[in-house]
Design a protein around this motif. Structure first.
Motif, PDB file in Angstrom:
ATOM      1  N   THR A 187       1.509   0.827 -11.033  1.00  0.00           N
ATOM      2  CA  THR A 187       2.537   1.643 -10.369  1.00  0.00           C
ATOM      3  C   THR A 187       3.662   1.993 -11.340  1.00  0.00           C
ATOM      4  O   THR A 187       4.201   3.102 -11.290  1.00  0.00           O
ATOM      5  CB  THR A 187       3.115   0.925  -9.127  1.00  0.00           C
ATOM      6  N   VAL A 222       2.844   6.567  -4.948  1.00  0.00           N
ATOM      7  CA  VAL A 222       1.607   6.052  -4.362  1.00  0.00           C
ATOM      8  C   VAL A 222       1.338   6.789  -3.052  1.00  0.00           C
ATOM      9  O   VAL A 222       2.185   6.819  -2.158  1.00  0.00           O
ATOM     10  CB  VAL A 222       1.692   4.535  -4.117  1.00  0.00           C
ATOM     11  N   TYR A 240      -1.011   6.737   0.043  1.00  0.00           N
ATOM     12  CA  TYR A 240      -1.808   5.681   0.646  1.00  0.00           C
ATOM     13  C   TYR A 240      -2.804   6.236   1.665  1.00  0.00           C
ATOM     14  O   TYR A 240      -2.456   7.071   2.504  1.00  0.00           O
ATOM     15  CB  TYR A 240      -0.860   4.691   1.330  1.00  0.00           C
ATOM     16  N   ASP A 279      -7.162   2.261   0.727  1.00  0.00           N
ATOM     17  CA  ASP A 279      -7.009   0.883   1.236  1.00  0.00           C
ATOM     18  C   ASP A 279      -7.830   0.640   2.504  1.00  0.00           C
ATOM     19  O   ASP A 279      -7.421  -0.125   3.374  1.00  0.00           O
ATOM     20  CB  ASP A 279      -5.523   0.612   1.504  1.00  0.00           C
ATOM     21  N   GLU A 290      -4.150   5.610  -3.351  1.00  0.00           N
ATOM     22  CA  GLU A 290      -4.509   4.218  -3.069  1.00  0.00           C
ATOM     23  C   GLU A 290      -5.398   4.170  -1.832  1.00  0.00           C
ATOM     24  O   GLU A 290      -4.935   4.346  -0.702  1.00  0.00           O
ATOM     25  CB  GLU A 290      -3.240   3.381  -2.830  1.00  0.00           C
ATOM     26  N   PRO A 310      -0.201  -3.774  -0.769  1.00  0.00           N
ATOM     27  CA  PRO A 310      -0.725  -2.604  -1.481  1.00  0.00           C
ATOM     28  C   PRO A 310       0.317  -2.037  -2.451  1.00  0.00           C
ATOM     29  O   PRO A 310       1.500  -2.366  -2.365  1.00  0.00           O
ATOM     30  CB  PRO A 310      -1.041  -1.610  -0.364  1.00  0.00           C
ATOM     31  N   ARG A 346      -1.427  -4.426 -10.234  1.00  0.00           N
ATOM     32  CA  ARG A 346      -0.808  -3.424  -9.360  1.00  0.00           C
ATOM     33  C   ARG A 346       0.573  -3.025  -9.867  1.00  0.00           C
ATOM     34  O   ARG A 346       0.937  -1.841  -9.867  1.00  0.00           O
ATOM     35  CB  ARG A 346      -0.669  -3.983  -7.934  1.00  0.00           C
TER      36      ARG A 346
END
Lengths: 404, 404
Positions: free
Chosen positions: A199, A236, A238, A213, A211, A227, A195
């Motif tokens: 990133t 990112v 999400y 999740d 991402e 995360p 991860r």
């Protein structure tokens, strides 16, 4: 009018469709939903949550409270501030500090991914995905006809970051799609180091990560990593959802994105379906306000962990050394890799007809232009009644022993 | 890694967005939702239904019944057959014979239009619309960057079909967008002859019509014509919704299309948000099964007709000969045309600040590349408390008398 009279040939009325439709097919998931839902089929095929675990009474009470107290609960409305604040609290449980101004409420994770695709993808742009991708993702991006750059997935540590960097050195794709917790279909969780590397690459090359999740809250006791959003809130984007932790029919999920993207995403959301049901938003917020989510999540994790362990024991008992697999720390799937030469897609029709067992074959998760694994199998453990798991796996294994 | 070290300039993290976003703006509707929703503002701006008329108790009862009887009401699920049959019955009330296999359930009319746009529009294709178009439609098609071919609207008979034919002689657009009943914003209903000519043209040139009929069930007593779908089920793609006749927060609407398009539309729908809330579908079906919709519709029509007439009387009293308008037979709007030179967009800020009255100026409904009317005004009568209508119109009129 000559054009009118020339319309005699009405036998074959023909409407010209958008270009992408020429290679569009109904999803395998949708097709299977029909045959795999017969009560006498033991289905490991779909990723459905267990309906007997939905907090039905508590949600019914929340709906009644909201409908009783506020006539505007059935009206159009702006996104619920209360629910956005609840999402901030939820994200804290995942180790993420964010603000309500970063939260866009959606009609679920699929809409979240779909909106992000529309935000980021110009027609013909390239994207980075793994070689195995959830078909719903492929459907979401299909109208933009993206070019897939695929990278392998390590069955232990997840997405191959070195391969990502090879792509980034050559071109700037619109985004990287990753699902670090309970990956669908491989059920891998990305190592903490993976991860961090991913990133860092995203920031260095200024390429955002989507991402996904949705299984992040379904962890079974192993030490979990936060995360990627916790590592880089700028690059990112999400995607979260209440579908797997409360119930799919709420049709409520969320995005956490940099605040400057929220305005455009709100326009996109509005253009897609005006708003997320005001009633659902308020009822979910009312349910969360009772404080009963943590206990519900604990029950859910225990139940799913039991089912996972039942399935893993059955797989070990019946498949033995004929397949390889790992114990997933998150999510709702077990993934099996068989030796080369075994084609799970070719087995599926017999599995359904002869043994009344359903699964998803690996080829369904291949993307256009990427490699096509034939010898993998995705098994869902969340939706099947625990008492039927062992028998279902036994029948699947028996199928491999018998000639076609 | 050199790329990583060159990422020192993190002060301005930059994510590249899809091309269409460079000319995307939040909708005027969305922006106004905030300032026009203050309780001391008399808002004629938005097209909201009256929340005090929602069948709240009956819907609450329907939700409870569904949640009590079926744990799968909160699960993912295929479209409700019962609800599709109810839609067939509803369409019969509008004078249309269709079959359940033609019905796609959506999360509302906006999603219906959005899905049809994705189905029909290749990037850069042309479309035929009127010069005044609901901004939500413009948002739905914006990612495909269509070329607008606009045609005028006759304030009495609707869309100018002769102008449509001029376009069709030169090119084949992806579709024609039309709203024959209670047009938003002009509140015109298309003459029966106009509908017949337009559908004949669509068939002759094999160009589909998207028929947006969200106000079709809100007719106020004048003899109504059937929708164009009744005239040509092959080339008319019909958009309906429960938002205006039951409540928006159900997020349930429907399309009626040729059966051969249903498969692709189902894929598109799934790619957008998986499914329409199973709970909403079943609760709406349960409500409709009680048989109380016809009486509810009658109540709704009476209430809205009263508000329309109150508004028309106020407009006549306070605007007199300074504007022209017609009595709408359907829908929720009154449209005013002022003399050339009066710019309603320039008046709006003063209306909000000084008189605390909101409306939508005509320019909001212009499309890219089309003519831009400045001297029109859309007034909504469904959402305002009847007792405030006359005073609100009086204040609007007063504003026209006073210098800026």
């Amino acid at each position: 009018v000559s054009a009118l009279s020339s319309a005699a040939g009405r036998q074959d009325p023909s409407i010209a469709l958008a270009r992408w439709t020429t290679h569009a097919e109904p999803s395998a998931l949708q097709e299977l939903l029909a045959s795999a839902s017969h009560p006498d089929v033991t289905s490991f095929a779909l990723g459905l949550p267990a309906e007997e675990l939905f907090p039905r009474d508590a949600y019914a009470a929340a709906v009644q409270e909201v409908l009783r107290e506020d006539p505007r609960a059935l009206q159009y409305g702006p996104p619920s501030s209360a629910l956005r604040e609840h999402v901030v609290e939820l994200m804290r449980l995942r180790g993420v500090e964010c603000r309500a101004e970063q939260v866009l409420l959606t009609a679920g994770a699929q809409q979240g991914v779909s909106l992000l695709s529309r935000l980021l993808l110009s027609p013909g742009a390239s994207i980075i995905t793994e070689e195995h991708v959830y078909p719903g993702f492929q459907q979401a991006v299909q109208p933009f006809e993206p070019v897939y750059r695929t990278v392998p997935t390590d069955r232990q540590s997840g997405l191959d970051v070195t391969a990502v960097e090879h792509v980034l050195r050559r071109e700037r794709p619109a985004f990287i799609y990753a699902s670090p917790e309970g990956h669908n279909p491989l059920s891998v969780s990305m190592a903490r180091e993976t991860r961090a590397r991913l990133t860092a690459l995203a920031a260095a090359y200024q390429v955002p990560i989507i991402e996904d999740d949705v299984y992040g809250f379904l962890g079974y006791g192993e030490a979990a990593s936060p995360p990627m959003l916790a590592l880089d809130p700028d690059f990112v984007l999400y995607v979260g959802s209440f579908s797997k932790i409360l119930a799919p029919a709420l049709r409520v999920g969320w995005l956490v994105v940099p605040p400057r993207l929220l305005r455009l995403l709100s326009v996109l959301k509005e253009s897609t379906d005006i708003d997320t049901s005001t009633l659902s938003q308020r009822a979910v917020a009312a349910y969360l306000s009772t404080g009963s989510l943590p206990a519900h999540l604990t029950r859910l994790r225990h139940a799913y962990r039991d089912r996972r362990d039942t399935m893993l024991a059955a797989v070990a008992r019946h498949f033995g050394t004929r397949a390889s697999w790992r114990r997933p720390s998150h999510g709702v799937f077990v993934w099996l890799d068989f030796p080369d030469g075994l084609d799970t897609g070719a087995i599926l029709p017999r599995a359904l007809e002869r043994e009344r067992v359903a699964f998803l074959p690996s080829e369904i998760f291949s993307v256009p232009g990427g490699p096509r694994q034939r010898n993998g199998m995705r098994l869902n453990f969340s939706h099947c009644a625990p008492a039927r798991i062992d028998d279902g796996i036994a029948r699947l294994a028996r199928l491999l022993d018998t000639p076609a």
